[in-house]
Design an enzyme around this catalytic site. Structure first.
Site, PDB file in Angstrom:
ATOM      1  N   LYS A 238       0.822  -1.214   0.000  1.00  0.00           N
ATOM      2  CA  LYS A 238       0.000   0.000   0.000  1.00  0.00           C
ATOM      3  C   LYS A 238       0.864   1.276   0.000  1.00  0.00           C
ATOM      4  CE  LYS A 238      -4.010  -2.104   2.353  1.00  0.00           C
ATOM      5  NZ  LYS A 238      -4.950  -1.979   3.502  1.00  0.00           N
TER       6      LYS A 238
ATOM      7  N   TYR B  79     -12.368  -2.387  -4.002  1.00  0.00           N
ATOM      8  CA  TYR B  79     -12.809  -2.566  -2.608  1.00  0.00           C
ATOM      9  C   TYR B  79     -14.332  -2.603  -2.471  1.00  0.00           C
ATOM     10  CZ  TYR B  79      -8.412  -2.125   0.105  1.00  0.00           C
ATOM     11  OH  TYR B  79      -7.199  -2.330   0.717  1.00  0.00           O
TER      12      TYR B  79
ATOM     13  N   ASN C 251      -1.878   0.192   6.915  1.00  0.00           N
ATOM     14  CA  ASN C 251      -1.349  -1.068   7.434  1.00  0.00           C
ATOM     15  C   ASN C 251      -0.476  -1.819   6.429  1.00  0.00           C
ATOM     16  OD1 ASN C 251      -3.403  -1.874   5.786  1.00  0.00           O
ATOM     17  ND2 ASN C 251      -4.561  -2.983   7.346  1.00  0.00           N
TER      18      ASN C 251
ATOM     19  N   HIS D 125      -2.100  -5.393   1.533  1.00  0.00           N
ATOM     20  CA  HIS D 125      -3.391  -6.070   1.326  1.00  0.00           C
ATOM     21  C   HIS D 125      -3.092  -7.512   0.919  1.00  0.00           C
ATOM     22  CE1 HIS D 125      -7.357  -7.088  -0.297  1.00  0.00           C
ATOM     23  NE2 HIS D 125      -6.681  -7.678  -1.272  1.00  0.00           N
TER      24      HIS D 125
ATOM     25  N   GLU E 165      -9.297 -10.944  -7.631  1.00  0.00           N
ATOM     26  CA  GLU E 165      -8.387  -9.801  -7.430  1.00  0.00           C
ATOM     27  C   GLU E 165      -7.197  -9.864  -8.386  1.00  0.00           C
ATOM     28  OE1 GLU E 165      -9.508  -9.053  -2.719  1.00  0.00           O
ATOM     29  OE2 GLU E 165      -7.463  -9.629  -3.228  1.00  0.00           O
TER      30      GLU E 165
HETATM   31  P1  IDP Z   1      -7.755  -6.973   5.738  1.00  0.00           P
HETATM   32  O1  IDP Z   1      -6.989  -5.968   4.903  1.00  0.00           O
HETATM   33  O2  IDP Z   1      -6.967  -7.451   6.919  1.00  0.00           O
HETATM   34  O3  IDP Z   1      -8.330  -8.092   4.904  1.00  0.00           O
HETATM   35  P2  IDP Z   1     -10.462  -5.879   5.822  1.00  0.00           P
HETATM   36  O4  IDP Z   1     -11.420  -6.096   6.940  1.00  0.00           O
HETATM   37  O5  IDP Z   1     -10.709  -6.627   4.546  1.00  0.00           O
HETATM   38  O6  IDP Z   1      -8.992  -6.186   6.376  1.00  0.00           O
HETATM   39  O7  IDP Z   1     -10.446  -4.331   5.535  1.00  0.00           O
HETATM   40  C1  IDP Z   1      -9.817  -3.817   4.356  1.00  0.00           C
HETATM   41  C2  IDP Z   1      -8.971  -2.634   4.747  1.00  0.00           C
HETATM   42  O8  IDP Z   1      -9.813  -1.608   5.246  1.00  0.00           O
HETATM   43  C3  IDP Z   1      -7.976  -2.910   5.888  1.00  0.00           C
HETATM   44  O9  IDP Z   1      -6.752  -3.433   5.437  1.00  0.00           O
HETATM   45  C4  IDP Z   1      -7.802  -1.531   6.483  1.00  0.00           C
HETATM   46  O10 IDP Z   1      -6.829  -0.784   5.766  1.00  0.00           O
HETATM   47  C5  IDP Z   1      -9.158  -0.891   6.290  1.00  0.00           C
HETATM   48  N1  IDP Z   1      -9.963  -0.993   7.506  1.00  0.00           N
HETATM   49  C6  IDP Z   1     -10.519  -2.111   8.042  1.00  0.00           C
HETATM   50  N2  IDP Z   1     -11.198  -1.833   9.173  1.00  0.00           N
HETATM   51  C7  IDP Z   1     -11.073  -0.496   9.351  1.00  0.00           C
HETATM   52  C8  IDP Z   1     -11.574   0.413  10.351  1.00  0.00           C
HETATM   53  O11 IDP Z   1     -12.250   0.031  11.297  1.00  0.00           O
HETATM   54  N3  IDP Z   1     -11.222   1.728  10.186  1.00  0.00           N
HETATM   55  C9  IDP Z   1     -10.458   2.172   9.148  1.00  0.00           C
HETATM   56  N4  IDP Z   1      -9.977   1.352   8.189  1.00  0.00           N
HETATM   57  C10 IDP Z   1     -10.281   0.037   8.300  1.00  0.00           C
HETATM   58 MG    MG Z   2      -9.761  -8.081   3.427  1.00  0.00          MG
END
Ligand code: IDP
Ligand code: MG
Length: 136
Positions: free
Chosen positions: A12, A52, A115, A118, A129
């Site tokens: 990212k 997304y 974070n 992905h 994807e």
């Molecule tokens: P993942 O990336 O671990 O699969 P997902 O639940 O699929 O997590 O969420 C996609 C992305 O959305 C996450 O990587 C994160 O960057 C963002 N995200 C998830 N939950 C939150 C939140 O509660 N607040 C802000 N961003 C979030």
């Molecule tokens: Mg995810």
């Protein structure tokens, strides 16, 4: 049972910006994931929204799409035994605060949104994807 499969990984914008591409790629290759294809791209917000769209009902959807399109990213096809789960383990929990030691998100993640990586969450989503970014 183990099987060779492919998954999609994205480095990212926060990690590309901090020059962490090689460090993150090394974690994959040291853990038996082969990088079959890799490209650095900069997507626009509409493309991020399409990628997304599974999250479109979430309160953070708009910010998430703005963020993924805010700078260059690296998209990769990773291949190996149980690649989807292997990659998820190497990434660590979504929130870097909750991620285990030595996972990518623990090492490099800044916050739940920044974070660093992905990874596809299932073999079916991995296929979708991969074809989103790598059209043959
Ligand atoms: P993942 O990336 O671990 O699969 P997902 O639940 O699929 O997590 O969420 C996609 C992305 O959305 C996450 O990587 C994160 O960057 C963002 N995200 C998830 N939950 C939150 C939140 O509660 N607040 C802000 N961003 C979030
Ligand atoms: Mg995810």
């Amino acid at each position: 049972m183990s099987k060779i499969e492919q998954t999609l990984s994205i480095i990212k914008p926060d990690a590309v910006e901090r020059n962490l591409i090689e460090e993150i790629k090394n974690i994959f290759t040291k853990n038996k994931l082969i990088i079959k294809d890799s490209k650095k791209i900069h997507i626009n917000k509409d493309e991020a929204a399409e990628f997304y769209k599974i999250h479109q009902s979430k309160p953070f959807y708009n910010d998430l799409c703005s963020y993924l399109s805010s700078g260059p990213i690296v998209v990769m096809i990773l291949e190996g035994e149980n690649a989807v789960i292997t990659n998820r383990k190497l990434m660590g929990a979504t929130n870097p605060k909750d991620a285990e030691e030595n996972t990518i998100r623990k090492l490099y993640g800044i916050s739940i949104d920044k974070n660093s990586v992905h990874g596809s969450d299932s073999p079916d989503n991995a296929k979708k994807e991969i074809s989103f970014f790598f059209k043959n």
